[in-house]
Design a protein around this motif. Sequence first.
Motif, PDB file in Angstrom:
ATOM      1  N   TRP A 183       0.911  -1.067   0.028  1.00 39.47           N
ATOM      2  CA  TRP A 183      -0.107   0.182   0.122  1.00 39.47           C
ATOM      3  C   TRP A 183       0.788   1.321  -0.095  1.00 39.47           C
ATOM      4  O   TRP A 183       0.640   2.319  -0.930  1.00 39.47           O
ATOM      5  CB  TRP A 183      -0.872   0.111   1.311  1.00 39.47           C
ATOM      6  N   HIS A 184       2.004   1.233   0.788  1.00 41.70           N
ATOM      7  CA  HIS A 184       2.443   2.583   1.050  1.00 41.70           C
ATOM      8  C   HIS A 184       3.515   2.825  -0.311  1.00 41.70           C
ATOM      9  O   HIS A 184       4.070   1.932  -0.839  1.00 41.70           O
ATOM     10  CB  HIS A 184       3.512   2.491   2.197  1.00 41.70           C
ATOM     11  N   LEU A 185       3.465   4.219  -0.652  1.00 35.81           N
ATOM     12  CA  LEU A 185       4.354   4.485  -1.503  1.00 35.81           C
ATOM     13  C   LEU A 185       5.971   4.143  -1.601  1.00 35.81           C
ATOM     14  O   LEU A 185       6.572   3.801  -2.349  1.00 35.81           O
ATOM     15  CB  LEU A 185       4.394   6.055  -1.840  1.00 35.81           C
ATOM     16  N   ALA A 186       6.263   4.094  -0.303  1.00 41.13           N
ATOM     17  CA  ALA A 186       7.732   3.750   0.142  1.00 41.13           C
ATOM     18  C   ALA A 186       7.843   2.346   0.178  1.00 41.13           C
ATOM     19  O   ALA A 186       8.912   1.624   0.701  1.00 41.13           O
ATOM     20  CB  ALA A 186       8.237   4.538   1.130  1.00 41.13           C
ATOM     21  N   GLY A 187       6.705   1.640   0.584  1.00 40.69           N
ATOM     22  CA  GLY A 187       6.715   0.003   0.523  1.00 40.69           C
ATOM     23  C   GLY A 187       7.415  -0.704  -0.377  1.00 40.69           C
ATOM     24  O   GLY A 187       7.954  -0.118  -1.667  1.00 40.69           O
ATOM     25  N   GLU A 188       8.014  -1.750  -0.141  1.00 38.94           N
ATOM     26  CA  GLU A 188       8.755  -2.793  -1.163  1.00 38.94           C
ATOM     27  C   GLU A 188       7.963  -4.107  -1.432  1.00 38.94           C
ATOM     28  O   GLU A 188       8.274  -5.207  -0.536  1.00 38.94           O
ATOM     29  CB  GLU A 188       9.998  -2.846  -0.599  1.00 38.94           C
ATOM     30  N   PRO A 189       6.661  -3.985  -2.014  1.00 40.44           N
ATOM     31  CA  PRO A 189       6.032  -5.505  -2.193  1.00 40.44           C
ATOM     32  C   PRO A 189       6.995  -6.641  -2.813  1.00 40.44           C
ATOM     33  O   PRO A 189       6.732  -7.637  -2.408  1.00 40.44           O
ATOM     34  CB  PRO A 189       4.951  -5.197  -3.253  1.00 40.44           C
ATOM     35  N   ARG A 190       7.855  -6.208  -3.480  1.00 44.97           N
ATOM     36  CA  ARG A 190       8.620  -7.421  -4.180  1.00 44.97           C
ATOM     37  C   ARG A 190       9.693  -7.999  -2.940  1.00 44.97           C
ATOM     38  O   ARG A 190      10.210  -8.808  -3.310  1.00 44.97           O
ATOM     39  CB  ARG A 190       9.365  -6.832  -5.342  1.00 44.97           C
ATOM     40  N   ARG A 191       9.797  -7.433  -1.988  1.00 44.13           N
ATOM     41  CA  ARG A 191      10.558  -7.878  -0.805  1.00 44.13           C
ATOM     42  C   ARG A 191       9.715  -8.627   0.313  1.00 44.13           C
ATOM     43  O   ARG A 191      10.402  -9.123   1.053  1.00 44.13           O
ATOM     44  CB  ARG A 191      11.524  -6.918  -0.281  1.00 44.13           C
ATOM     45  N   VAL A 192       8.486  -8.671  -0.054  1.00 47.41           N
ATOM     46  CA  VAL A 192       7.760  -9.214   1.317  1.00 47.41           C
ATOM     47  C   VAL A 192       8.066 -10.816   1.376  1.00 47.41           C
ATOM     48  O   VAL A 192       8.382 -11.172   2.398  1.00 47.41           O
ATOM     49  CB  VAL A 192       6.142  -9.053   0.822  1.00 47.41           C
ATOM     50  N   ALA A 193       8.130 -11.779   0.427  1.00 48.59           N
ATOM     51  CA  ALA A 193       8.580 -12.856   0.572  1.00 48.59           C
ATOM     52  C   ALA A 193       9.574 -13.312   0.888  1.00 48.59           C
ATOM     53  O   ALA A 193      10.020 -14.109   1.835  1.00 48.59           O
ATOM     54  CB  ALA A 193       8.262 -13.749  -1.111  1.00 48.59           C
ATOM     55  N   GLN A 194      10.735 -12.216   0.710  1.00 52.01           N
ATOM     56  CA  GLN A 194      12.109 -12.514   0.917  1.00 52.01           C
ATOM     57  C   GLN A 194      12.253 -12.060   2.642  1.00 52.01           C
ATOM     58  O   GLN A 194      12.787 -13.029   3.329  1.00 52.01           O
ATOM     59  CB  GLN A 194      13.108 -11.403   0.458  1.00 52.01           C
ATOM     60  N   GLY A 195      11.376 -11.141   3.170  1.00 57.85           N
ATOM     61  CA  GLY A 195      11.126 -10.878   4.559  1.00 57.85           C
ATOM     62  C   GLY A 195      10.559 -12.211   5.294  1.00 57.85           C
ATOM     63  O   GLY A 195      11.036 -12.440   6.382  1.00 57.85           O
ATOM     64  N   LEU A 196       9.602 -12.649   4.615  1.00 53.90           N
ATOM     65  CA  LEU A 196       8.946 -13.844   5.137  1.00 53.90           C
ATOM     66  C   LEU A 196      10.008 -15.098   5.264  1.00 53.90           C
ATOM     67  O   LEU A 196       9.979 -15.907   6.352  1.00 53.90           O
ATOM     68  CB  LEU A 196       7.621 -14.308   4.538  1.00 53.90           C
ATOM     69  N   ALA A 197      10.744 -15.201   4.235  1.00 50.82           N
ATOM     70  CA  ALA A 197      11.700 -16.287   4.295  1.00 50.82           C
ATOM     71  C   ALA A 197      12.702 -16.172   5.275  1.00 50.82           C
ATOM     72  O   ALA A 197      13.053 -17.122   5.894  1.00 50.82           O
ATOM     73  CB  ALA A 197      12.184 -16.423   2.899  1.00 50.82           C
ATOM     74  N   ALA A 198      13.140 -14.918   5.520  1.00 44.80           N
ATOM     75  CA  ALA A 198      14.275 -14.682   6.617  1.00 44.80           C
ATOM     76  C   ALA A 198      13.793 -14.710   8.088  1.00 44.80           C
ATOM     77  O   ALA A 198      14.092 -15.076   8.851  1.00 44.80           O
ATOM     78  CB  ALA A 198      14.573 -13.178   6.583  1.00 44.80           C
ATOM     79  N   LEU A 199      12.427 -14.658   8.166  1.00 44.13           N
ATOM     80  CA  LEU A 199      11.710 -14.750   9.382  1.00 44.13           C
ATOM     81  C   LEU A 199      11.325 -16.294   9.919  1.00 44.13           C
ATOM     82  O   LEU A 199      11.399 -16.672  11.019  1.00 44.13           O
ATOM     83  CB  LEU A 199      10.426 -13.906   9.746  1.00 44.13           C
ATOM     84  N   LEU A 200      11.239 -17.107   8.714  1.00 48.63           N
ATOM     85  CA  LEU A 200      10.844 -18.516   9.021  1.00 48.63           C
ATOM     86  C   LEU A 200      11.625 -19.275   9.908  1.00 48.63           C
ATOM     87  O   LEU A 200      11.274 -19.937  10.850  1.00 48.63           O
ATOM     88  CB  LEU A 200      10.615 -19.044   7.531  1.00 48.63           C
ATOM     89  N   PRO A 201      13.090 -19.356   9.671  1.00 47.60           N
ATOM     90  CA  PRO A 201      13.817 -20.174  10.564  1.00 47.60           C
ATOM     91  C   PRO A 201      13.663 -19.622  12.066  1.00 47.60           C
ATOM     92  O   PRO A 201      13.695 -20.351  12.933  1.00 47.60           O
ATOM     93  CB  PRO A 201      15.225 -20.067   9.918  1.00 47.60           C
TER      94      PRO A 201
END
Length: 196
Positions: A35-53
Amino acid sequence: DTAGKRCYAHTPRCAEALAFNAHAYVVMLGTNDAWHLAGEPRRVAQGLAALLPRLRSSVADGVGSPPPPQQPLPPPVVFVQPAGAKAGRLETNLREVVRPAVRDLSEREHIVLVEPTLCVPGSYQEDLVHLSAEGAASVAAAIAEALLRQRFVRSERQASSGFCPRRQATAAKLTSGDGSGLGTSRGRPRVSSRTP
């Protein structure tokens, strides 16, 4: 992580959740990036993948010895597709970037994925970004259903492996003081389970 941005994985709230060593973590992230103009939608999965372990490790630390066979654990991590129906940047990024990426990550990592059906506009507040009480209840019900279904599947697998535990019916009740359908305990979602 992007310099100057606040990432959930580095917040005190995330640290508190991980320290809780829950049996299961339900993760619904991505709306703000979409939603946010400064958001990074293409990095959401990367962030989730980093949180997963970190989530999986916290579950392993909290579980200790396995539960009795008649009380199988819920899946350790459940992803929930982020909500949002506001036309434009939010809806486009969720549809074309965030949700497909979360779906792919869930499949690749064998994570239970909840994709709740939300009615527009009833499930949303006026901004079509934030959930209404009705929408929150729909999401909570979909999560509870997924958790219970996975517990049943695990129980069935145990039964088919030669051990047949006493069957128990488990019901989930979502409670809250404000009638919204989502329970909270010090700001954290709460699902109480009971065996009739």
